[in-house]
Scaffold this motif. Structure first.
Motif, PDB file in Angstrom:
ATOM      1  N   UNK A 183      14.375  12.338  -5.210  1.00 59.05           N
ATOM      2  CA  UNK A 183      14.082  11.043  -5.811  1.00 59.05           C
ATOM      3  C   UNK A 183      12.944  11.214  -6.806  1.00 59.05           C
ATOM      4  N   UNK A 184      13.243  10.985  -8.080  1.00 59.97           N
ATOM      5  CA  UNK A 184      12.280  11.288  -9.122  1.00 59.97           C
ATOM      6  C   UNK A 184      11.455  10.074  -9.568  1.00 59.97           C
ATOM      7  N   UNK A 185      11.458   9.003  -8.764  1.00 61.53           N
ATOM      8  CA  UNK A 185      10.626   7.841  -9.069  1.00 61.53           C
ATOM      9  C   UNK A 185      10.328   7.091  -7.769  1.00 61.53           C
ATOM     10  N   UNK A 186       9.095   6.631  -7.576  1.00 57.21           N
ATOM     11  CA  UNK A 186       8.727   5.984  -6.307  1.00 57.21           C
ATOM     12  C   UNK A 186       9.588   4.788  -5.945  1.00 57.21           C
ATOM     13  N   UNK A 225       0.189 -10.101  -3.197  1.00 57.17           N
ATOM     14  CA  UNK A 225       0.306  -8.655  -3.014  1.00 57.17           C
ATOM     15  C   UNK A 225       1.300  -8.069  -4.006  1.00 57.17           C
ATOM     16  N   UNK A 226       0.800  -7.295  -4.941  1.00 54.04           N
ATOM     17  CA  UNK A 226       1.657  -6.763  -5.985  1.00 54.04           C
ATOM     18  C   UNK A 226       2.710  -5.792  -5.481  1.00 54.04           C
ATOM     19  N   UNK A 227       2.435  -5.106  -4.372  1.00 59.64           N
ATOM     20  CA  UNK A 227       3.385  -4.103  -3.879  1.00 59.64           C
ATOM     21  C   UNK A 227       4.739  -4.712  -3.550  1.00 59.64           C
ATOM     22  N   UNK A 228       4.770  -6.019  -3.291  1.00 60.32           N
ATOM     23  CA  UNK A 228       6.040  -6.685  -2.988  1.00 60.32           C
ATOM     24  C   UNK A 228       6.868  -6.947  -4.244  1.00 60.32           C
ATOM     25  N   UNK A 229       6.259  -6.834  -5.412  1.00 62.91           N
ATOM     26  CA  UNK A 229       6.957  -7.110  -6.663  1.00 62.91           C
ATOM     27  C   UNK A 229       7.092  -5.891  -7.571  1.00 62.91           C
ATOM     28  N   UNK A 231      -0.710 -22.311 -14.132  1.00 63.91           N
ATOM     29  CA  UNK A 231      -1.116 -21.489 -12.999  1.00 63.91           C
ATOM     30  C   UNK A 231      -1.010 -20.018 -13.402  1.00 63.91           C
ATOM     31  N   UNK A 232      -1.941 -19.216 -12.935  1.00 61.21           N
ATOM     32  CA  UNK A 232      -1.916 -17.775 -13.166  1.00 61.21           C
ATOM     33  C   UNK A 232      -1.683 -17.083 -11.832  1.00 61.21           C
ATOM     34  N   UNK A 233      -0.695 -16.217 -11.785  1.00 62.15           N
ATOM     35  CA  UNK A 233      -0.444 -15.408 -10.594  1.00 62.15           C
ATOM     36  C   UNK A 233      -0.939 -13.989 -10.875  1.00 62.15           C
ATOM     37  N   UNK A 234      -1.857 -13.521 -10.038  1.00 59.28           N
ATOM     38  CA  UNK A 234      -2.379 -12.167 -10.165  1.00 59.28           C
ATOM     39  C   UNK A 234      -1.755 -11.303  -9.079  1.00 59.28           C
ATOM     40  N   UNK A 235      -1.001 -10.298  -9.502  1.00 65.20           N
ATOM     41  CA  UNK A 235      -0.370  -9.375  -8.559  1.00 65.20           C
ATOM     42  C   UNK A 235      -1.321  -8.216  -8.329  1.00 65.20           C
ATOM     43  N   UNK A 236      -1.838  -8.102  -7.120  1.00 69.52           N
ATOM     44  CA  UNK A 236      -2.915  -7.168  -6.816  1.00 69.52           C
ATOM     45  C   UNK A 236      -2.391  -5.976  -6.028  1.00 69.52           C
ATOM     46  N   UNK A 293      11.075  -7.939  -2.807  1.00 69.54           N
ATOM     47  CA  UNK A 293      10.864  -9.283  -3.354  1.00 69.54           C
ATOM     48  C   UNK A 293      10.955 -10.357  -2.265  1.00 69.54           C
ATOM     49  N   UNK A 294      11.664 -10.073  -1.178  1.00 66.57           N
ATOM     50  CA  UNK A 294      11.750 -11.051  -0.080  1.00 66.57           C
ATOM     51  C   UNK A 294      10.380 -11.297   0.538  1.00 66.57           C
ATOM     52  N   UNK A 295       9.611 -10.232   0.762  1.00 65.96           N
ATOM     53  CA  UNK A 295       8.250 -10.394   1.277  1.00 65.96           C
ATOM     54  C   UNK A 295       7.374 -11.069   0.235  1.00 65.96           C
ATOM     55  N   UNK A 296       7.604 -10.748  -1.048  1.00 63.96           N
ATOM     56  CA  UNK A 296       6.863 -11.400  -2.120  1.00 63.96           C
ATOM     57  C   UNK A 296       7.120 -12.889  -2.154  1.00 63.96           C
ATOM     58  N   UNK A 297       8.370 -13.283  -2.021  1.00 64.60           N
ATOM     59  CA  UNK A 297       8.713 -14.706  -2.006  1.00 64.60           C
ATOM     60  C   UNK A 297       8.119 -15.411  -0.784  1.00 64.60           C
ATOM     61  N   UNK A 298       8.106 -14.730   0.353  1.00 68.70           N
ATOM     62  CA  UNK A 298       7.539 -15.333   1.565  1.00 68.70           C
ATOM     63  C   UNK A 298       6.047 -15.607   1.363  1.00 68.70           C
ATOM     64  N   UNK A 299       5.327 -14.651   0.780  1.00 70.70           N
ATOM     65  CA  UNK A 299       3.895 -14.855   0.530  1.00 70.70           C
ATOM     66  C   UNK A 299       3.695 -15.940  -0.516  1.00 70.70           C
TER      67      UNK A 299
END
Length: 272
Positions: free
Chosen positions: A34-37, A248-252, A221-226, A259-265
């Motif tokens: 796998x050549x990309x995370x 939490x930026x890792x979810x996006x 509104x500003x969303x900051x993905x950290x 993205x499911x965890x991102x939407x939940x947060x």
């Protein structure tokens, strides 16, 4: 003599590489590099994480596996030593570059996934089929149902939103033609970034700082993905004249099922 020494060294190195991580079971799945995370994350979600035998230098999910170079500069020798059946890579790397490092007999899959949530679904489907993941169509149908329901439940109600990554390095914002921007559009927000995919916000660019971005794009509104690893966020976030919501930026940042965890947060934050 030199040829003999080189052969012995390559054999020794191959042994070390293969011992560094689990070997994919023959008959169960192909040996995958796998050549990309984000592709490693996707393969793991598809139930094919145990098939991966090598990953790029940027991979944090499989941190004990051999490293096979970067996303744009794959390591041909290491990839060859690992003997993969399947090399999966982002289309950020050219096909010519990847063909040069592809071992004889191995298959190559170049995918995107970053243009929209639907594109991420297609990426997951291609990865699943190429890696022989069981019930991939059933899994993807369930994912589609879950993410569309989660997005609809957020009820962005057309609020003008600026979506940023401003907590590590130079800030940048996401447009509608990026997976992140589209994820917020699907949740009912009016994403105000006019750049098609990404805009870098820094001196010398059209928009030089976050205050100017807010004045120009006029979000409500500003969303900051950290990122969890970020040492600090831009100090300007604290003085912006609009509501700032941290997520939490890792979810996006990895297009796919995260993205499911991102939407939940996001749903929880919007309730507040």
């Amino acid at each position: 003599m030199k040829t003999r020494l080189l052969f012995l060294f390559r054999t020794f190195l191959a042994g070390l590489l293969l011992a560094a991580g689990p070997v994919a079971a023959a008959g169960d799945c192909p040996r995958i590099v796998s050549q990309s995370p984000y592709l490693s994350v996707a393969l793991d979600w598809l139930g094919r994480g145990h098939c991966i035998v090598g990953v790029s230098r940027y991979d944090r999910l499989f941190d004990t596996l051999p490293r096979t170079g970067g996303v744009m500069d794959p390591d041909a020798e290491t990839i060859d030593l690992l003997g993969p059946d399947l090399l999966v890579a982002s289309n950020w790397a050219s096909e010519e570059t990847l063909r040069k490092v592809l071992p004889a007999g191995a298959r190559l899959l170049r995918v995107d996934g970053f243009t929209s949530v639907a594109d991420a679904e297609n990426m997951l489907r291609e990865l699943g089929r190429a890696s022989g993941a069981p019930d991939v169509d059933v899994r993807l149908a369930a994912f589609h149902k879950e993410w569309t329901a989660a997005a609809a439940a957020i009820r962005g109600e057309g609020r003008r939103a600026l979506v940023l990554s401003a907590c590590e390095g130079s800030p940048y914002s996401f447009g509608r033609g990026h997976f992140v921007g589209d994820a917020f559009v699907q949740a009912g927000f009016d994403v105000v970034e006019t750049a098609p995919r990404l805009r870098h916000i820094r001196p010398g660019e059209e928009i030089e700082d976050l205050l100017t971005a807010v004045e120009t794009l006029k979000p409500q509104v500003v969303f900051s993905l950290d990122r969890a690893t970020a040492a600090q966020c831009s100090a300007l976030l604290g003085i912006l004249p609009v509501e700032v919501v941290h997520l939490g930026g890792e979810n996006f940042f990895h297009p796919g099922a995260g993205v499911l965890a991102g939407y939940a947060e996001l749903a929880q934050k919007m309730k507040r």
